[in-house]
Design a protein around this motif. Structure first.
Motif, PDB file in Angstrom:
ATOM      1  N   ASP A 594       0.799  -1.219   0.000  1.00 53.86           N
ATOM      2  CA  ASP A 594       0.000   0.000   0.000  1.00 53.86           C
ATOM      3  C   ASP A 594       0.833   1.270   0.000  1.00 53.86           C
ATOM      4  O   ASP A 594       0.288   2.371   0.080  1.00 53.86           O
ATOM      5  CB  ASP A 594      -0.985   0.014   1.180  1.00 53.86           C
ATOM      6  N   GLN A 595       2.161   1.148  -0.101  1.00 45.68           N
ATOM      7  CA  GLN A 595       2.985   2.340  -0.234  1.00 45.68           C
ATOM      8  C   GLN A 595       4.376   1.993  -0.740  1.00 45.68           C
ATOM      9  O   GLN A 595       4.901   0.904  -0.494  1.00 45.68           O
ATOM     10  CB  GLN A 595       3.100   3.098   1.096  1.00 45.68           C
ATOM     11  N   LEU A 596       4.954   2.927  -1.478  1.00 43.41           N
ATOM     12  CA  LEU A 596       6.345   2.817  -1.891  1.00 43.41           C
ATOM     13  C   LEU A 596       7.213   3.050  -0.655  1.00 43.41           C
ATOM     14  O   LEU A 596       6.866   3.855   0.216  1.00 43.41           O
ATOM     15  CB  LEU A 596       6.651   3.873  -2.951  1.00 43.41           C
ATOM     16  N   LEU A 597       8.319   2.365  -0.569  1.00 46.11           N
ATOM     17  CA  LEU A 597       9.208   2.578   0.569  1.00 46.11           C
ATOM     18  C   LEU A 597       9.773   3.999   0.535  1.00 46.11           C
ATOM     19  O   LEU A 597      10.000   4.579  -0.527  1.00 46.11           O
ATOM     20  CB  LEU A 597      10.349   1.570   0.552  1.00 46.11           C
ATOM     21  N   HIS A 598      10.031   4.546   1.717  1.00 46.74           N
ATOM     22  CA  HIS A 598      10.595   5.892   1.802  1.00 46.74           C
ATOM     23  C   HIS A 598      11.936   5.974   1.070  1.00 46.74           C
ATOM     24  O   HIS A 598      12.248   6.990   0.444  1.00 46.74           O
ATOM     25  CB  HIS A 598      10.793   6.290   3.269  1.00 46.74           C
ATOM     26  N   ILE A 599      12.704   4.915   1.142  1.00 46.79           N
ATOM     27  CA  ILE A 599      14.010   4.936   0.491  1.00 46.79           C
ATOM     28  C   ILE A 599      13.854   4.956  -1.021  1.00 46.79           C
ATOM     29  O   ILE A 599      14.700   5.513  -1.739  1.00 46.79           O
ATOM     30  CB  ILE A 599      14.873   3.734   0.951  1.00 46.79           C
ATOM     31  N   GLY A 600      12.767   4.382  -1.539  1.00 45.47           N
ATOM     32  CA  GLY A 600      12.489   4.475  -2.970  1.00 45.47           C
ATOM     33  C   GLY A 600      12.155   5.897  -3.374  1.00 45.47           C
ATOM     34  O   GLY A 600      12.588   6.382  -4.424  1.00 45.47           O
ATOM     35  N   SER A 601      11.382   6.578  -2.538  1.00 44.82           N
ATOM     36  CA  SER A 601      11.065   7.985  -2.786  1.00 44.82           C
ATOM     37  C   SER A 601      12.336   8.831  -2.739  1.00 44.82           C
ATOM     38  O   SER A 601      12.511   9.754  -3.546  1.00 44.82           O
ATOM     39  CB  SER A 601      10.049   8.471  -1.749  1.00 44.82           C
ATOM     40  N   LYS A 602      13.225   8.512  -1.816  1.00 44.22           N
ATOM     41  CA  LYS A 602      14.494   9.239  -1.713  1.00 44.22           C
ATOM     42  C   LYS A 602      15.321   9.064  -2.984  1.00 44.22           C
ATOM     43  O   LYS A 602      15.936  10.033  -3.482  1.00 44.22           O
ATOM     44  CB  LYS A 602      15.283   8.729  -0.509  1.00 44.22           C
ATOM     45  N   LEU A 603      15.342   7.862  -3.537  1.00 43.18           N
ATOM     46  CA  LEU A 603      16.085   7.606  -4.769  1.00 43.18           C
ATOM     47  C   LEU A 603      15.531   8.448  -5.913  1.00 43.18           C
ATOM     48  O   LEU A 603      16.296   9.098  -6.646  1.00 43.18           O
ATOM     49  CB  LEU A 603      16.009   6.120  -5.109  1.00 43.18           C
ATOM     50  N   ILE A 604      14.213   8.439  -6.090  1.00 41.55           N
ATOM     51  CA  ILE A 604      13.610   9.237  -7.160  1.00 41.55           C
ATOM     52  C   ILE A 604      13.896  10.711  -6.941  1.00 41.55           C
ATOM     53  O   ILE A 604      14.241  11.443  -7.877  1.00 41.55           O
ATOM     54  CB  ILE A 604      12.093   8.972  -7.234  1.00 41.55           C
ATOM     55  N   ASP A 605      13.772  11.167  -5.702  1.00 37.82           N
ATOM     56  CA  ASP A 605      14.025  12.572  -5.381  1.00 37.82           C
ATOM     57  C   ASP A 605      15.450  12.971  -5.759  1.00 37.82           C
ATOM     58  O   ASP A 605      15.680  14.031  -6.355  1.00 37.82           O
ATOM     59  CB  ASP A 605      13.785  12.805  -3.886  1.00 37.82           C
ATOM     60  N   THR A 606      16.396  12.122  -5.431  1.00 40.97           N
ATOM     61  CA  THR A 606      17.803  12.418  -5.730  1.00 40.97           C
ATOM     62  C   THR A 606      18.033  12.572  -7.219  1.00 40.97           C
ATOM     63  O   THR A 606      18.694  13.526  -7.667  1.00 40.97           O
ATOM     64  CB  THR A 606      18.696  11.299  -5.166  1.00 40.97           C
ATOM     65  N   GLU A 607      17.484  11.656  -8.010  1.00 40.87           N
ATOM     66  CA  GLU A 607      17.748  11.688  -9.443  1.00 40.87           C
ATOM     67  C   GLU A 607      16.932  12.766 -10.161  1.00 40.87           C
ATOM     68  O   GLU A 607      17.420  13.392 -11.106  1.00 40.87           O
ATOM     69  CB  GLU A 607      17.464  10.316 -10.043  1.00 40.87           C
ATOM     70  N   ILE A 608      15.704  13.010  -9.744  1.00 46.32           N
ATOM     71  CA  ILE A 608      14.902  14.055 -10.384  1.00 46.32           C
ATOM     72  C   ILE A 608      15.509  15.424 -10.126  1.00 46.32           C
ATOM     73  O   ILE A 608      15.629  16.259 -11.041  1.00 46.32           O
ATOM     74  CB  ILE A 608      13.441  14.002  -9.886  1.00 46.32           C
ATOM     75  N   ARG A 609      15.900  15.700  -8.908  1.00 50.29           N
ATOM     76  CA  ARG A 609      16.479  17.010  -8.592  1.00 50.29           C
ATOM     77  C   ARG A 609      17.757  17.277  -9.379  1.00 50.29           C
ATOM     78  O   ARG A 609      18.102  18.424  -9.648  1.00 50.29           O
ATOM     79  CB  ARG A 609      16.745  17.125  -7.087  1.00 50.29           C
TER      80      ARG A 609
END
Length: 696
Positions: A594-609
């Protein structure tokens, strides 16, 4: 279905422009002798079209003499009209003499027309000869616009009905839908049945097999499910559009991600957005009384925000479904919706078109989600929420797989609250009567007309796993999503992309031992469980919901994130000028799915920024970034009931001669330089948009 079938004056369509075509003289009797292939291979990448058109579907019996239509063009509220069912000689002369873009909404299927005539009688007679006659008119218009006006891309024919009006999956009176009581072993079989349904419609299937030269005119489609938007392109359509705003279709953000990606995948074709003004709750489009007080439908703010989102996201065409834009008993004075639409048209067509010194530039989309071609996913909206039998794909045929849940959880991260589209959570009304009463008492409906926000901007497209290497190369970041599986063909494409400087994010459930060299790890059958994660580059630590991960042995890759056991849950492998991330938790989500892991969100955040030209500082909002050689333009949409105050943050230009402005009001914007970044002070009123630009 958008409910327009209950009103004969509310009908589906879209109008746009496209690439130059050669004119042919093929007739329906020769269609079946042409190329028999159904699916069109994804074309080579070409430059995306930069034009933008606004079209209004016309329900006037004589638009060429209607003063309201004349006022629409005189006030520069749009660039074209769409005619329903048939063109008269007088209408054709009117279009030709004015050079307006023209579209004919005449589905090229006797079966569909006969079905639609049950609730929209003006599609009569709906015969083969009737379709043939209108096709001849479209070829004649195309010839004139090409040879006399030099505007071959101004003539369009809508040959496909919306999915929900075609008889495929939604019943209309006296007609069962095709999908009813069907059973298919696998998603690939569902796609085949879906495609075959349209290719067996007469003469639509034959027309789809033709080249533009053979058809003699541009053809387009309007679909109402974003995740199926690629299929008309796959079948040979010249332009596709998605319907939005009304409750029963997908939200605008996920719809555009699917459609814009599809348009790019199939040769950078044009695409559009169809704004449906129809509201199911009040069973009417937006309506106003003689004092311009709204009596039904959505607020003008809600609808206008959809228009700005479409334009700033790169749509080539905005199609406005039938709605009255004038004040009651006036052909020139506008009602509040007309006023809002005119303001948008002034912004997009006159003051800040797509190109030129004051133009908004090109939408910045650095990332793409790669999904299985036949996944059949339907983004959450309206009554299609999770639970109670709704966790299914392909029109509620197949239960969600773990991969489908990954797609669901990714969208929750990318577009917070997107799923609220079509709901009216917390509203003080529940039906038509209470809604009408609420409006009569000057109630504000905007808090109950939700639009999602953007965690990283509307910076993502969706591509399918049959995308060409040229289509993939348009993106800096690729995220394998859902049940996609890397095979020999895809592996070669991904490796080339990464070696050239791109970034790939893959999950252990999407790869095989054949990918170990690219990943820089050795896959094993061992697993573990965890509830923590840590990003090693900056020591960010998270408490996670319980997850299960695969254990890998590092070869050339390094650990990028670990859990409390010290095991790698994200690895990083440098390949050529690019890099490959492997996430080891199953589909990068928790065990509850029911949710993406926080560390997965951190990975996307790092690469998008690392790959965007602008970000926001402030509370959640929707934002869209556009750029060109000497500007960055950011639309900030405030979908909340309080003023949004924050900063638009961009890299400081190398030139010292830059200026910052707000373009909705065309006024200077205050800015300051902090740490090599220009921070533009931004303030957006409740339920409104502002567009901030830095130019040099």
């Amino acid at each position: 279905m958008n409910g327009r079938g209950m009103r004969t004056w509310l009908r589906p369509c879209l109008v746009v422009t496209s690439a130059t075509f050669m004119l042919g003289s093929v007739s329906f009797s020769t269609l079946t002798a042409a190329d028999s292939s159904n699916d069109k291979a994804a074309a080579s990448r070409t430059a995306s079209p930069s034009w933008f058109e606004i079209f209004h579907e016309d329900y006037s019996p004589t638009p060429e003499t209607d003063p309201t239509v004349a006022s629409f063009f005189a006030q520069k509220m749009g660039t074209g009209k769409e005619i329903v069912s048939s063109l008269t000689e007088s209408e054709m002369d009117w279009f030709k003499s004015n050079g307006y873009a023209v579209s004919l909404n005449k589905n090229a299927s006797t079966e569909v027309l006969q079905r639609r005539m049950v609730y929209e009688p003006n599609y009569a007679p709906g015969t083969y000869a009737d379709i043939l006659q209108e096709w001849g008119k479209m070829k004649a218009l195309s010839s004139y616009y090409t040879n006399t006006l030099g505007k071959p891309s101004k003539v369009w024919w809508d040959i496909m009905a919306e999915w929900d009006g075609s008889g495929f999956w939604m019943a209309v009176p006296q007609h069962p839908f095709f999908w009813e009581n069907k059973s298919f072993p696998a998603k690939a079989d569902a796609y085949t049945a879906f495609k075959n349904y349209y290719f067996t419609l007469n003469p639509l299937g034959s027309l789809l097999k033709q080249t533009p030269a053979q058809r003699g005119t541009n053809v387009y489609a309007v679909t109402d499910q974003g995740s199926f938007a690629a299929y008309p392109y796959q079948w040979g359509i010249d332009m596709n559009a998605v319907e939005t705003a009304t409750e029963t279709v997908n939200d605008i953000q996920t719809s555009i991600a699917f459609l814009r990606g599809a348009a790019k995948q199939y040769g950078s074709k044009p695409w559009g957005v169809d704004v449906s003004f129809w509201q199911f709750l009040s069973a009417t489009p937006s309506t106003y009384d003689e004092n311009n007080k709204r009596t039904g439908g959505f607020s003008e703010s809600y609808l206008a925000r959809h228009m700005y989102a479409a334009y700033m996201n790169g749509a080539n065409a905005l199609r406005l479904e039938p709605v009255i834009l004038n004040k009651a008993n006036s052909s020139t004075e506008l009602n509040p919706l007309g006023t809002a639409e005119k303001a948008f048209a002034d912004f997009s067509l006159t003051r800040h078109p797509r190109t030129g010194a004051s133009g908004i530039g090109t939408t910045e989309v650095p990332a793409a989600l790669i999904m299985p071609f036949d996944n059949g996913y339907d983004a959450r909206h309206w009554q299609n929420q999770r639970g109670a039998g709704q966790d299914k794909t392909w029109y509620k045929t197949y239960d969600f797989t773990d991969g489908d849940w990954m797609i669901d959880n990714l969208f929750n991260q990318l577009y917070p609250d997107y799923w609220k589209h079509g709901t009216n959570i917390g509203a003080p009304y529940t039906d038509n009567a209470s809604y009408t009463s609420f409006l009569a008492g000057n109630g504000d409906t905007r808090p109950y007309e939700p639009i999602g926000n953007s965690k990283w901007g509307d910076s993502f497209d969706v591509l399918y796993d049959n995308a060409s290497d040229k289509a993939l190369s348009d993106y800096k970041l690729l995220i394998l999503s859902g049940d996609v599986k890397v095979d020999k063909v895809m592996r070669k494409k991904l490796k080339a992309l990464v070696e050239a400087g791109g970034t790939l994010i893959a999950n252990v459930n999407q790869v095989t031992p054949a990918d170990e060299e690219l990943l820089g790890v050795k896959l094993t059958s061992s697993t573990g469980t965890g509830n923590t994660s840590s990003w090693l580059a900056d020591s960010s630590a998270y408490v996670e919901s319980a997850y299960t991960y695969a254990k890998v042995k590092l070869t050339s890759a390094k650990k990028a994130a670990v859990n409390s056991n010290g095991d790698a849950i994200i690895t990083l492998n440098k390949v050529g000028r690019g890099k490959v991330y492997l996430t080891t938790p199953a589909y990068m989500q928790n065990n509850s799915k029911d949710q993406l892991l926080h560390i997965g969100s951190k990975l996307i955040d790092t690469e998008i920024r690392a790959n965007v030209s602008a970000t926001l500082e402030g509370k959640p909002a929707m934002y869209i970034v556009n750029t060109d050689a000497n500007k960055v333009v950011v639309m900030v949409m405030n979908n909340s009931g309080t003023t949004w105050d924050g900063n638009v943050v961009v890299n400081k230009p190398s030139s010292s001669k830059y200026k910052t402005q707000e373009w909705i009001t065309d006024t200077p914007a205050i800015s300051k330089v902090v740490g090599g970044k220009v921070k533009i002070s931004a303030s957006v009123p409740a339920y409104d948009v502002r567009v901030y630009a830095i130019t040099w």
